[in-house]
Enzyme design. Sequence first.
Site, PDB file in Angstrom:
ATOM      1  N   LYS A 258       0.863  -1.183   0.000  1.00 53.49           N
ATOM      2  CA  LYS A 258       0.000   0.000   0.000  1.00 53.49           C
ATOM      3  C   LYS A 258       0.900   1.233   0.000  1.00 53.49           C
ATOM      4  CE  LYS A 258      -4.036   2.001   2.293  1.00 53.49           C
ATOM      5  NZ  LYS A 258      -3.667   3.388   2.122  1.00 53.49           N
ATOM      6  N   GLU A 308      -0.900   4.466  -7.941  1.00 51.91           N
ATOM      7  CA  GLU A 308      -0.633   5.431  -6.872  1.00 51.91           C
ATOM      8  C   GLU A 308       0.681   6.139  -7.210  1.00 51.91           C
ATOM      9  OE1 GLU A 308      -2.837   5.566  -4.260  1.00 51.91           O
ATOM     10  OE2 GLU A 308      -1.743   6.508  -2.614  1.00 51.91           O
ATOM     11  N   ARG A 422     -17.099   0.336  -1.301  1.00 50.19           N
ATOM     12  CA  ARG A 422     -16.091  -0.015  -0.309  1.00 50.19           C
ATOM     13  C   ARG A 422     -16.563  -1.329   0.294  1.00 50.19           C
ATOM     14  NH1 ARG A 422     -12.561   3.001   2.539  1.00 50.19           N
ATOM     15  NH2 ARG A 422     -13.485   5.029   2.108  1.00 50.19           N
ATOM     16  N   LYS A 428      -7.669  -3.089   3.439  1.00 52.22           N
ATOM     17  CA  LYS A 428      -6.371  -2.450   3.750  1.00 52.22           C
ATOM     18  C   LYS A 428      -5.944  -2.881   5.141  1.00 52.22           C
ATOM     19  CE  LYS A 428      -8.902   1.754   4.903  1.00 52.22           C
ATOM     20  NZ  LYS A 428      -9.214   3.111   4.582  1.00 52.22           N
TER      21      LYS A 428
END
Length: 584
Positions: A258, A308, A422, A428
């Site tokens: 992440k 990202e 979601r 996560k």
Amino acid sequence: MSSLLFSDLIDVFLRLEETRSRNEMTDILVDLYEITPSSDVGIVSYLVLGQIDADYKDVKLGLGDKMVAESLSIASSRSKKEIQEMYREEGDLGTVAEKVSSSTKNLNQFLDEEKDLLVQEVYQGLKDISSFEGDGSHDRKIRRLAGLITQASGDGARFLTRIALGKLRLGVGAMTLLDALAKTYSGSDENRPEVEHAYNISSDIGLVAEKLSKNGLKGLNQIDVEVGRPIRMMLAQRLEKLEDIKDKIEGRFAAEVKYDGERMQIHKSGDNIQIFSRRLEDITNQYPDVVRSIRRSVGSEDVIIEGEAVATKDGELQDFQTLMQRKRKYDVEQYVEKIPVKLFLFDMLYKNKSLLNQPFSVRRKKLQQTIQTKDKLELSKLTTTQEISEVESFFQQAVDRGQEGIMLKSCGEDSVYRAGARDWQWIKWKKDYQTSMSDTVDLTVIGGFAGKGRRSGLYGTLLCAAYNKEKDIYQTVCKVGTGFTDQDLEQLPNLLQPHKTKRKPARVESDITPDQWIQPNIVVEILGAELTKSPVHTAARNKKDKKGIAIRFPRYIKLRQDKGPTDSTTTQELKQMYKKQKNN
Ligand code: AMP
């Protein structure tokens, strides 16, 4: 009837102004859609939200307070000075418009000049204003708006002025509009998920409304993923105990690093490349380096990919704060050099056709086959497993390298890309912050308190709220006054200035009255010692004991410019976190 009367729309605005209840708002909107001809349904949907086009198109009218005041002066034949004085007294140009229009109107009626203004005429006027550019556009905008205001009634002038200033704020959110659309055009609430899906893949409420009104649910089939139109992003649930993953994801899953940067959804059609942020804003201009890299690394295909972007220095990844220095209008190329980025790609949503319904493993494979990973582009680091111990060591490696945690993604047959959702397909898992509140939360600023002593003239404390997704409103969780650097404190007044409002914002539920109300817009990341029950805060308030969930000893961590208010931690998530904390 060719178009809805603007006065009919205004009647609805007046009713909406009177209520805070999402159900009542839905009923009022159903009434509105029922009297709106098909040709106006899209326009009306934008106008209720105070917009003239889909969010992501970011159409600007380019009218500031001063220009609107001039329009009011022309429309009412009063001097600019008189209008400015009224503005100073009222603090709101909408109210000034209503006042001057009501008195001018008597004269117009006397002269029999008033005519029935149509919604389409108002919309066209606003479109014209947004399109005027270059020499003379300043005056043309002012005059065009003055022309519209002259034709509107007292309340009509008030609402029109607020739309012109981008401050309509009736308290209706897109989710409430979707409720009303499903009810009106599909006959039942049951079809709400289908209607929302169309919105999630198109990000255009006007388009959804128009298709539904013309052909009912069948009309929605005409809406598909299109390059250039952002897809509302898939989000992750949070996990606090790694073992729990087995309850959430069946079979194999992927563990990915992440990265702590800015999410990008990149759309490429031929040579044309657009980058959308998590808030679906077009951020292409801020990242010319990413555009160049994509151009070099993707062949002739039309694609939509996600990744990202992370700031780097001497090959090392930097924190989110460093990346945020790239958010600027000027000196962009200079900052490309100063703060280079790497883009870690993790998903592919389109390759000459939509891939949303393909499982994650297929999408990832296509991503790998399509992108040449060179210069700024890399694929996110990933391992596929079923073993918790492997995930643990992968997590440890990520944390040792300074990354914030990992993402766990289902690889099952049903691991499709869930636009705007979601849920447990993506999870996560972040490093423990050594407090009983093991994860930060993202909260929306809804108010500020004046600082004292060293902070006088600045904000001392912010009132923060979580997003109640069911009700589509914001409920308070804490007042945060620690964790700010001097620089943060200096920046806050400028940052909050455009969102200041005199009254409590329509979609805010708060028992606390701050010195300054702020429209929900700015999101901050907060870490606290623990979650507690509090009679003072309204988030997830329990009907019996009237207590909400609050954060004890909240600390400001950072600004989340990449998130919009509806991306805040939800009250439903807070409840889950509170339950977990109690069980630990
Ligand atoms: P959060 O912002 O805490 O809700 O975490 C979700 C965010 O993590 C996403 O919106 C992405 O911006 C970011 N992210 C970082 N690395 C990844 C990855 N490998 N896969 C998906 N999202 C990622």
